[in-house]
Design a protein around this motif. Structure first.
Motif, PDB file in Angstrom:
ATOM      1  N   ASP A   1     -18.454 -33.924  -6.807  1.00 27.45           N
ATOM      2  CA  ASP A   1     -19.207 -34.162  -8.046  1.00 27.45           C
ATOM      3  C   ASP A   1     -20.526 -33.389  -8.048  1.00 27.45           C
ATOM      4  N   VAL A   2     -21.168 -33.308  -6.891  1.00 29.96           N
ATOM      5  CA  VAL A   2     -22.392 -32.484  -6.810  1.00 29.96           C
ATOM      6  C   VAL A   2     -22.047 -31.043  -7.203  1.00 29.96           C
ATOM      7  N   ASP A   3     -20.963 -30.516  -6.671  1.00 25.73           N
ATOM      8  CA  ASP A   3     -20.546 -29.145  -6.991  1.00 25.73           C
ATOM      9  C   ASP A   3     -20.310 -28.971  -8.494  1.00 25.73           C
ATOM     10  N   ARG A   4     -19.706 -29.967  -9.102  1.00 23.47           N
ATOM     11  CA  ARG A   4     -19.427 -29.874 -10.538  1.00 23.47           C
ATOM     12  C   ARG A   4     -20.722 -29.814 -11.339  1.00 23.47           C
ATOM     13  N   ILE A   5     -21.650 -30.719 -11.008  1.00 23.39           N
ATOM     14  CA  ILE A   5     -22.904 -30.769 -11.761  1.00 23.39           C
ATOM     15  C   ILE A   5     -23.740 -29.512 -11.522  1.00 23.39           C
ATOM     16  N   MET A   6     -23.710 -28.996 -10.312  1.00 23.42           N
ATOM     17  CA  MET A   6     -24.554 -27.854  -9.976  1.00 23.42           C
ATOM     18  C   MET A   6     -24.011 -26.519 -10.517  1.00 23.42           C
ATOM     19  N   GLY A   7     -22.788 -26.497 -11.073  1.00 22.37           N
ATOM     20  CA  GLY A   7     -22.282 -25.227 -11.604  1.00 22.37           C
ATOM     21  C   GLY A   7     -20.816 -25.227 -11.970  1.00 22.37           C
ATOM     22  N   GLY A   8     -20.033 -26.056 -11.277  1.00 22.15           N
ATOM     23  CA  GLY A   8     -18.588 -26.038 -11.518  1.00 22.15           C
ATOM     24  C   GLY A   8     -18.223 -26.369 -12.957  1.00 22.15           C
ATOM     25  N   ASN A   9     -18.937 -27.351 -13.529  1.00 18.89           N
ATOM     26  CA  ASN A   9     -18.635 -27.735 -14.921  1.00 18.89           C
ATOM     27  C   ASN A   9     -19.005 -26.614 -15.899  1.00 18.89           C
ATOM     28  N   TRP A  10     -20.161 -25.988 -15.671  1.00 15.76           N
ATOM     29  CA  TRP A  10     -20.519 -24.866 -16.549  1.00 15.76           C
ATOM     30  C   TRP A  10     -19.475 -23.749 -16.452  1.00 15.76           C
ATOM     31  N   LEU A  11     -19.010 -23.461 -15.220  1.00 15.68           N
ATOM     32  CA  LEU A  11     -18.024 -22.383 -15.056  1.00 15.68           C
ATOM     33  C   LEU A  11     -16.740 -22.704 -15.828  1.00 15.68           C
ATOM     34  N   SER A  12     -16.277 -23.967 -15.719  1.00 14.88           N
ATOM     35  CA  SER A  12     -15.061 -24.344 -16.463  1.00 14.88           C
ATOM     36  C   SER A  12     -15.287 -24.223 -17.966  1.00 14.88           C
ATOM     37  N   PHE A  13     -16.468 -24.624 -18.416  1.00 15.92           N
ATOM     38  CA  PHE A  13     -16.784 -24.532 -19.844  1.00 15.92           C
ATOM     39  C   PHE A  13     -16.775 -23.067 -20.295  1.00 15.92           C
ATOM     40  N   TYR A  14     -17.483 -22.197 -19.528  1.00 18.22           N
ATOM     41  CA  TYR A  14     -17.537 -20.765 -19.871  1.00 18.22           C
ATOM     42  C   TYR A  14     -16.122 -20.180 -19.978  1.00 18.22           C
ATOM     43  N   GLU A  15     -15.263 -20.637 -19.080  1.00 18.77           N
ATOM     44  CA  GLU A  15     -13.876 -20.148 -19.012  1.00 18.77           C
ATOM     45  C   GLU A  15     -13.196 -20.172 -20.387  1.00 18.77           C
ATOM     46  N   HIS A  16     -13.478 -21.245 -21.135  1.00 20.90           N
ATOM     47  CA  HIS A  16     -12.800 -21.421 -22.422  1.00 20.90           C
ATOM     48  C   HIS A  16     -13.666 -21.031 -23.615  1.00 20.90           C
ATOM     49  N   ALA A  17     -14.977 -20.980 -23.415  1.00 21.01           N
ATOM     50  CA  ALA A  17     -15.888 -20.863 -24.561  1.00 21.01           C
ATOM     51  C   ALA A  17     -16.102 -19.440 -25.054  1.00 21.01           C
ATOM     52  N   PHE A  18     -15.958 -18.447 -24.172  1.00 17.06           N
ATOM     53  CA  PHE A  18     -16.457 -17.113 -24.507  1.00 17.06           C
ATOM     54  C   PHE A  18     -15.394 -16.146 -25.006  1.00 17.06           C
ATOM     55  N   ALA A  19     -14.125 -16.515 -24.899  1.00 17.73           N
ATOM     56  CA  ALA A  19     -13.078 -15.611 -25.384  1.00 17.73           C
ATOM     57  C   ALA A  19     -12.918 -15.812 -26.893  1.00 17.73           C
ATOM     58  N   PRO A  20     -12.566 -14.739 -27.613  1.00 25.04           N
ATOM     59  CA  PRO A  20     -12.281 -14.916 -29.044  1.00 25.04           C
ATOM     60  C   PRO A  20     -11.193 -15.951 -29.233  1.00 25.04           C
ATOM     61  N   MET A  21     -11.290 -16.713 -30.311  1.00 22.93           N
ATOM     62  CA  MET A  21     -10.287 -17.736 -30.597  1.00 22.93           C
ATOM     63  C   MET A  21      -9.015 -17.046 -31.063  1.00 22.93           C
ATOM     64  N   ARG A  22      -7.889 -17.509 -30.545  1.00 19.79           N
ATOM     65  CA  ARG A  22      -6.614 -16.936 -30.965  1.00 19.79           C
ATOM     66  C   ARG A  22      -6.104 -17.690 -32.172  1.00 19.79           C
ATOM     67  N   THR A  23      -5.891 -16.947 -33.262  1.00 10.51           N
ATOM     68  CA  THR A  23      -5.244 -17.550 -34.415  1.00 10.51           C
ATOM     69  C   THR A  23      -4.106 -16.623 -34.793  1.00 10.51           C
ATOM     70  N   GLU A  24      -3.154 -17.163 -35.511  1.00  5.37           N
ATOM     71  CA  GLU A  24      -1.984 -16.359 -35.876  1.00  5.37           C
ATOM     72  C   GLU A  24      -2.430 -15.067 -36.565  1.00  5.37           C
ATOM     73  N   HIS A  25      -3.408 -15.222 -37.464  1.00  9.08           N
ATOM     74  CA  HIS A  25      -3.830 -14.093 -38.282  1.00  9.08           C
ATOM     75  C   HIS A  25      -4.506 -12.999 -37.483  1.00  9.08           C
ATOM     76  N   THR A  26      -5.342 -13.397 -36.506  1.00  6.72           N
ATOM     77  CA  THR A  26      -6.219 -12.386 -35.905  1.00  6.72           C
ATOM     78  C   THR A  26      -5.831 -12.011 -34.478  1.00  6.72           C
ATOM     79  N   GLU A  27      -4.733 -12.549 -33.981  1.00  3.40           N
ATOM     80  CA  GLU A  27      -4.481 -12.360 -32.558  1.00  3.40           C
ATOM     81  C   GLU A  27      -4.506 -10.892 -32.139  1.00  3.40           C
ATOM     82  N   THR A  28      -3.750 -10.055 -32.819  1.00  5.22           N
ATOM     83  CA  THR A  28      -3.689  -8.664 -32.368  1.00  5.22           C
ATOM     84  C   THR A  28      -5.036  -7.988 -32.499  1.00  5.22           C
TER      85      THR A  28
END
Lengths: 345, 345
Positions: free
Chosen positions: A308-335
């Motif tokens: 839990d210390v590891d998560r609070i000190m950075g692990g949670n932010w890393l998991s969040f960044y993992e999903h937050a920074f990529a363009p959103m995939r939608t049917e219309h714009t994927e390509t």
């Protein structure tokens, strides 16, 4: 902390220098979300990015730019600190929604919808009235969702924050604030906000700026970590990180700029006062990025497990960044989005 | 042309629309270097990039952005046309060398050092005097070399062009012009320039803008292709490509803007005249991107081998792009440049 854990600071605005970058390395910070705008318009924000480009060129052994979680993993492997850009205000997009994608291409990954005052998008935490997210705000949230820029409501007002959480199709962040149950500053967040944030998969970064702390500069490490434990009990440890709000080596003129920008003729003291207008002194146990290990020790001392210390000190932010920074995939714009991503590869 | 060959147009400035993008697909164009600035300053150029972002979002089946040769290979595989951005003037960097890297991050891969007139960097081909590359010009050439932005001297004057070739550590391009031995327009290039260009590994894109053609709108396909054959004999086929300068669907107000921008109160007619101020009609055999196959046929008819036709129609541009767009590796900046590249991946 365990040896392979990630150390990530969810917000800083230092007077950047080789000294500050070396402090980040001494504190073993793998990534820092750095503020590149308080009141700047687009062209001024670009000038700030130009300064960062010079620092990357000058200190390649210490820092590197980062736009993805993968970049942060690479930084750790290289022994450098990854720098993630963010805006504390929406002033750089001016009245132009097209600037959201332009700024994302330039590496910006966070934007606050308002900074203390009413903006074109949302209300700030110091306004008397909070009418919620504006017409343009709804459009910009959708565009930020699309390109992969995280909505940050640290300095926004209650209703606007709740509406942003509801409107956004992706989890949002409060990168640097504390619960108001612990210290009822206007900048800190209600239980209602914290619960809504967590329910939608969002992140809270705990601030170490003295005005956000109980007993301010005299706040104890144990008191700070007990507050984190209470918050974990309320909304779950997986939503918690650090957003130190460190402003190392900044002169007091900078906090005056943060509070007043160009919007006021009367001097606004924000969380300070005429008698104490400058930056408050940091607690003894958290003076600079070198003190990050103290936080990990403090969390362990109040009973958090090593993982839990590891998560609070950075692990949670890393998991969040993992999903937050990529363009959103939608049917219309994927390509088209795939193209855009490789465009600048 | 052989089936796997690449078709690349070294310059266009159409009135962009779904119709124009479909013409590119009908002409089987794998990549087009498109102009996003004639006289625009930085903020105006960003607005043009915003328009392109909208087109990429709207027409993902037809076009995609491209910043590398790899992106162009991907575009071909996907059946789309890759769009490479370029500036015909240095106005977007204003007086700020830091904007070179910012614009490269935004996808710009070509910049002319001057457009007809004297600029902060170099002299244009319509000035009476040509004092050569300026103090700022030398700094900007080095910065363009560093980040991977190609110097384009299509509209520059003789001495400035020769000095740019000499000062630049990377090959430069003349993306759209013809040899003056064939048609002595001020915009066309001397034998001296063409030889220096080729000796330094540079590229010439042959223009199909009627003012650059012998007999203008009445120029024949055979005459155009014989000129290419003479140029190949002089400097080698490996330095030759097409830079059509197509301006499909542009109203005459646009050629007036190209010539006059905001710099003149007297109307300047450039290569035209008061009697013929507008866009001249295109030759019958080259009206739009759909006519690219005519050029390949014309080159074969004047005796080029199939492999040489492929090189001129796109293979040479692709090889040039391969080396031109990556940041330059130097001992000092290698790690930082690697970081920068992956930053926006």
């Amino acid at each position: 902390m365990t040896g392979s854990a990630f150390l990530i600071d969810g917000l800083q605005y230092a007077n950047w220098s080789e000294k500050v970058f070396r402090q980040m390395r001494e504190g073993r910070l793998d990534a820092v979300h750095v503020t590149i705008c308080y009141h700047e318009m687009f062209r001024e924000t670009v000038a700030n990015l130009e300064n960062w480009n010079r620092w990357f060129e000058r200190y390649p052994d210490l820092i590197r730019p980062a736009g993805t979680a993968e970049d942060i993993r690479a930084a750790k492997a290289e022994g450098r600190t990854a720098i993630v850009f963010g805006l504390q205000n929406c002033s750089p997009i001016e009245d132009d929604i097209g600037l959201v994608e332009i700024l994302h291409t330039l590496g910006v990954r966070f934007m606050q919808l308002s900074y203390n005052n009413q903006s074109l998008l949302a209300t700030g935490c110091y306004e008397r009235e909070d009418p919620g997210i504006t017409r343009m705000g709804r459009q910009v949230i959708r565009e930020m969702n699309r390109v992969g820029m995280t909505i940050d409501m640290s300095h926004s007002a209650e209703r606007s924050t709740l509406e942003a959480i509801e409107i956004s199709e992706r989890p949002i962040a409060i990168t640097h604030a504390n619960p108001s149950f612990w210290h009822p500053a206007l900048r800190n967040k209600s239980d209602t906000v914290l619960k809504a944030l967590a329910e939608s998969g969002g992140m809270l970064g705990f601030s170490l700026y003295p005005h956000h702390l109980r007993d301010k500069s005299d706040c104890t490490l144990a008191g700070f970590c007990e507050m984190i434990a209470r918050t974990a009990d309320m909304i779950g440890v997986e939503h918690l990180g650090i957003g130190s709000d460190l402003c190392v080596d900044q002169p007091d003129s900078v906090v005056e700029w943060m509070r007043n920008g160009r919007w006021s003729k009367d001097l606004d003291y924000g969380e300070g006062s005429a008698a104490a207008a400058g930056f408050p002194p940091q607690p003894s146990w958290f003076q600079s990025a070198r003190d990050f290990p103290n936080l990990a020790d403090g969390l362990a001392a109040v009973g958090f497990s090593a993982s839990d210390v590891d998560r609070i000190m950075g692990g949670n932010w890393l998991s969040f960044y993992e999903h937050a920074f990529a363009p959103m995939r939608t049917e219309h714009t994927e390509t088209s989005e795939q193209a855009r991503r490789s465009h600048v590869s």
